[in-house]
Write a protein that holds these residues in place. Structure first.
Motif, mmCIF file in Angstrom:
data_model
loop_
_atom_site.group_PDB
_atom_site.id
_atom_site.type_symbol
_atom_site.label_atom_id
_atom_site.label_comp_id
_atom_site.label_asym_id
_atom_site.label_seq_id
_atom_site.Cartn_x
_atom_site.Cartn_y
_atom_site.Cartn_z
ATOM 1 N N LYS A 109 -0.843 2.499 2.514
ATOM 2 C CA LYS A 109 -0.749 2.582 3.980
ATOM 3 C C LYS A 109 -0.549 4.034 4.412
ATOM 4 C CE LYS A 109 1.704 0.593 7.882
ATOM 5 N NZ LYS A 109 2.774 -0.299 8.321
ATOM 6 N N LEU A 110 0.321 4.748 3.714
ATOM 7 C CA LEU A 110 0.595 6.153 4.011
ATOM 8 C C LEU A 110 -0.680 6.993 3.903
ATOM 9 C CD1 LEU A 110 2.950 8.235 4.502
ATOM 10 C CD2 LEU A 110 2.965 8.536 2.034
ATOM 11 N N ALA A 152 -3.948 3.269 -3.323
ATOM 12 C CA ALA A 152 -3.087 2.950 -4.462
ATOM 13 C C ALA A 152 -3.637 1.731 -5.172
ATOM 14 C CB ALA A 152 -1.651 2.686 -4.001
ATOM 15 N N VAL A 153 -3.237 1.600 -6.438
ATOM 16 C CA VAL A 153 -3.565 0.405 -7.214
ATOM 17 C C VAL A 153 -2.278 -0.091 -7.843
ATOM 18 C CG1 VAL A 153 -4.241 1.719 -9.265
ATOM 19 C CG2 VAL A 153 -5.044 -0.614 -9.000
ATOM 20 N N SER A 154 -2.098 -1.399 -7.804
ATOM 21 C CA SER A 154 -0.984 -2.065 -8.479
ATOM 22 C C SER A 154 -1.578 -2.844 -9.650
ATOM 23 C CB SER A 154 -0.263 -3.010 -7.508
ATOM 24 O OG SER A 154 0.743 -3.732 -8.178
ATOM 25 N N PRO A 194 -7.177 1.328 1.491
ATOM 26 C CA PRO A 194 -6.786 -0.015 1.033
ATOM 27 C C PRO A 194 -6.033 -0.001 -0.295
ATOM 28 C CG PRO A 194 -9.161 0.308 0.787
ATOM 29 C CD PRO A 194 -8.630 1.531 1.472
ATOM 30 N N LEU A 195 -5.358 -1.122 -0.562
ATOM 31 C CA LEU A 195 -4.626 -1.339 -1.811
ATOM 32 C C LEU A 195 -5.431 -2.248 -2.722
ATOM 33 C CD1 LEU A 195 -2.108 -1.365 -3.669
ATOM 34 C CD2 LEU A 195 -1.236 -3.253 -2.273
ATOM 35 N N VAL A 219 -3.026 6.839 -6.275
ATOM 36 C CA VAL A 219 -1.752 6.644 -6.966
ATOM 37 C C VAL A 219 -1.800 5.315 -7.716
ATOM 38 C CG1 VAL A 219 0.759 6.525 -6.712
ATOM 39 C CG2 VAL A 219 -0.576 7.897 -5.115
ATOM 40 N N VAL A 220 -1.233 5.296 -8.929
ATOM 41 C CA VAL A 220 -1.268 4.107 -9.788
ATOM 42 C C VAL A 220 0.152 3.619 -10.067
ATOM 43 C CG1 VAL A 220 -1.974 3.201 -12.039
ATOM 44 C CG2 VAL A 220 -3.405 4.900 -10.869
#
Length: 199
Positions: free
Chosen positions: A38-39, A114-116, A43-44, A143-144
């Motif tokens: 979001k920052l 980012a990825v989760s 998308p995530l 970011v991971v």
């Protein structure tokens, strides 16, 4: 006999607390990834579905129930993101889904904020496979965030396709231990695994 029962009970409680902590860690890392995406205004991506899969190689009913507990009770370990990628659609049940292989993700460079990635990397066959996956995660996202089972998880020792012990040791550095030979490697997204210790 009472002493052994007490030890067995203690181990069982310890493992149950560990499972609860891993659920909490997955949810917490997902929330951090969501905030980061979001920052960044992107998308995530979720790699590794929130339900996991009751693996077909597990035939003992007690183990099957343990592995499938998330699906059995409809409990997600984390959210879906904008898109959920897994080899198995059941793992992403109820989420926007795209089939995909973590070592060759079908997305543009830095498409996601980012990825989760939860409980996936330990399934890679070796340190080289883990490096390919780690590199792909960093290629498609800014970011991971990862979750992996610790060596202290007795259950993780008995999952046949957990080939690696993975530990995050730096911002983009993993320590990867191959379970079949005990060799340890330092893995980063930008080069081949470096032998860090022989088993």
């Amino acid at each position: 006999m009472g002493f052994l029962t007490g030890i067995a009970g203690g181990v069982l409680v310890h493992q149950a607390v560990g499972v609860a902590n891993r659920f909490h860690e997955s949810a917490e890392k997902y929330t951090m990834a969501q905030e980061e995406a979001k920052l960044r205004g992107k998308p995530l991506l979720v790699v590794g579905g929130p339900y996991g899969v009751a693996d077909p190689y597990i035939t003992h009913p007690a183990l099957y129930m343990f592995v499938g507990v998330k699906q059995l009770f409809g409990i997600k370990a984390h959210g879906c993101g904008v898109l959920c990628v897994d080899l198995d659609a059941k793992a992403c049940d109820g989420c926007p889904y795209q089939p995909g292989n973590i070592q060759d993700l079908p997305f543009k460079d830095k498409e996601f904020g980012a990825v989760s990635c939860s409980h996936v990397l330990e399934h890679m066959r070796d340190a080289e496979g883990c490096q390919k996956a780690w590199s792909e995660l960093h290629r498609v996202a800014d970011v991971v965030f990862i979750c992996v089972p610790p060596k202290s998880s007795i259950f993780a020792w008995f999952v046949p396709d957990h080939h690696l012990w993975v530990r995050h040791v730096g911002e983009t550095i993993l320590e990867v231990e191959e379970r079949d030979n005990g060799n340890k490697y330092l893995v980063d997204p930008y080069g081949p695994p470096q032998l860090h210790g022989e088993g």
